[in-house]
Design a protein around this motif. Structure first.
Motif, mmCIF file in Angstrom:
data_model
loop_
_atom_site.group_PDB
_atom_site.id
_atom_site.type_symbol
_atom_site.label_atom_id
_atom_site.label_comp_id
_atom_site.label_asym_id
_atom_site.label_seq_id
_atom_site.Cartn_x
_atom_site.Cartn_y
_atom_site.Cartn_z
ATOM 1 N N ALA A 62 78.582 49.544 -35.122
ATOM 2 C CA ALA A 62 78.975 50.210 -36.371
ATOM 3 C C ALA A 62 77.827 50.168 -37.382
ATOM 4 N N TRP A 63 77.092 49.050 -37.391
ATOM 5 C CA TRP A 63 75.970 48.947 -38.324
ATOM 6 C C TRP A 63 74.837 49.908 -37.941
ATOM 7 N N ALA A 64 74.545 50.004 -36.645
ATOM 8 C CA ALA A 64 73.398 50.800 -36.183
ATOM 9 C C ALA A 64 73.680 52.307 -36.199
ATOM 10 N N ALA A 65 74.939 52.688 -36.047
ATOM 11 C CA ALA A 65 75.280 54.098 -35.822
ATOM 12 C C ALA A 65 74.724 55.089 -36.854
ATOM 13 N N PRO A 66 74.670 54.749 -38.150
ATOM 14 C CA PRO A 66 74.114 55.733 -39.087
ATOM 15 C C PRO A 66 72.617 55.986 -38.893
ATOM 16 N N HIS A 67 71.944 55.113 -38.151
ATOM 17 C CA HIS A 67 70.484 55.193 -38.064
ATOM 18 C C HIS A 67 69.962 55.732 -36.740
ATOM 19 N N THR A 68 70.722 55.597 -35.676
ATOM 20 C CA THR A 68 70.208 55.899 -34.337
ATOM 21 C C THR A 68 71.386 56.176 -33.407
ATOM 22 N N ALA A 117 61.581 54.417 -30.711
ATOM 23 C CA ALA A 117 62.359 55.171 -31.700
ATOM 24 C C ALA A 117 63.452 54.288 -32.303
ATOM 25 N N LEU A 118 64.079 53.463 -31.474
ATOM 26 C CA LEU A 118 65.112 52.543 -31.985
ATOM 27 C C LEU A 118 64.497 51.586 -33.012
ATOM 28 N N HIS A 119 63.360 50.988 -32.641
ATOM 29 C CA HIS A 119 62.704 50.041 -33.553
ATOM 30 C C HIS A 119 62.261 50.732 -34.843
ATOM 31 N N ASP A 120 61.790 51.979 -34.730
ATOM 32 C CA ASP A 120 61.331 52.689 -35.929
ATOM 33 C C ASP A 120 62.506 53.111 -36.821
ATOM 34 N N ALA A 121 63.676 53.297 -36.221
ATOM 35 C CA ALA A 121 64.809 53.845 -36.981
ATOM 36 C C ALA A 121 65.628 52.786 -37.720
ATOM 37 N N VAL A 161 61.107 43.719 -36.218
ATOM 38 C CA VAL A 161 61.919 44.947 -36.162
ATOM 39 C C VAL A 161 63.366 44.512 -35.909
ATOM 40 N N VAL A 162 64.274 45.476 -35.960
ATOM 41 C CA VAL A 162 65.620 45.196 -35.465
ATOM 42 C C VAL A 162 65.579 45.441 -33.964
#
Ligand code: ATP
Ligand code: MG
Length: 240
Positions: A62-68, A117-121, A161-162
């Motif tokens: 839920a936390w990651a969804a707005p970003h990637t 892309a995940l790390h950058d987002a 990074v995340v």
């Protein structure tokens, strides 16, 4: 951990969660957990596990969804012995689908680019989760693992990074053209050095595609190999 071959017994709870949808088994993990496709949803079910829980996973998704691109959570829960997570399907297949095992060059490139892309987002400063080395070691020791003392001192951070937290190849999904479309299995997502993911992703190419692909993955991510950090985070993964 593999795509199930042959008949799979469908747990009653999974049958209930899937409603009228046809169930197709797609994955069996190392602790006997199963994932099924159920129409345009996925149902993940497995024994309660102390490493990460599906509640942790639902929170991180839920936390990651707005970003990637990650699966949207529909519901999750647990009883005395098992837990479950229902998500909406992402339109892609795992990088270890037979189609991609037959074309590692395409798959490895997509997984490396997808991880970058995940790390950058994902925004590090806003991330409430961490995947800190000391906590990973302490957690492993609580589960009775002997962690070699030389692993207590990580190399200096290259870039925080995340991290995905389980960047093994099967957790990246690809479209039929060979581009990455999203990530699954985010139960351990948290802030850490990018090599904590990158080392595992590179190592897992050897498990899934055979020798010779690790450097390709690192190149697709867009950096030069880092033998010291790769060895450290590989050993940490294997020890915890
Ligand atoms: N929402 C989804 N959309 C598309 N595919 C999915 C989805 N959820 C799960 N999958 C597929 O099911 C597989 C298993 O899911 P997942 O990786 O979350 O399970 P796991 O048991 O935690 O895996 P592992 O063995 O890595 O611990 C994934 O590799 C992916 O192919
Ligand atoms: Mg997985």
């Amino acid at each position: 951990m593999s795509i199930p071959a042959g008949d799979v017994e469908v747990p009653a709870l999974v049958r209930r969660l899937a409603g009228d949808a046809e169930l197709v088994p797609v994955w069996r993990n190392g602790i006997g957990g199963l994932t099924f496709r159920a129409g345009d949803h996925y149902v993940k079910w497995g024994p309660l596990n102390t490493e990460t829980t599906m509640a942790d996973e639902a929170e991180r998704l839920a936390w990651a969804a707005p970003h990637t691109p990650v699966p949207a959570v529909v519901e999750h829960g647990a009883d005395a012995s098992h837990e479950w997570l229902v998500t909406r399907a992402l339109a892609g297949r795992s990088a270890v689908d037979p189609r991609w095992i037959a074309d590692p060059a395409t798959a490895v490139r997509a997984v490396g680019r997808g991880l970058r892309a995940l790390h950058d987002a994902l925004p590090v400063a806003e991330c409430p989760f961490d995947w800190d080395v000391a906590a990973r070691i302490a957690h492993a020791q609580r589960r009775g693992r002997q962690v070699p003392t030389e692993l207590r001192e990580p190399p200096p951070i290259d870039r925080l990074v995340v991290c995905h937290g389980d960047a093994c190849v099967p957790n990246t999904l690809l479209d039929d053209g060979g581009a990455w479309v999203g990530h699954v299995d985010l139960g351990a997502l948290g802030v850490a050095d990018r090599w904590a993911d990158l080392a595992v992703a590179a190592m897992s190419t050897e498990w899934n595609y055979g020798p010779g692909w690790a450097d390709e993955l690192v190149a697709a991510y867009g950096v030069d190999p880092d033998p010291v950090r790769q060895a450290y985070y590989r050993d940490l993964w294997n020890a915890t």
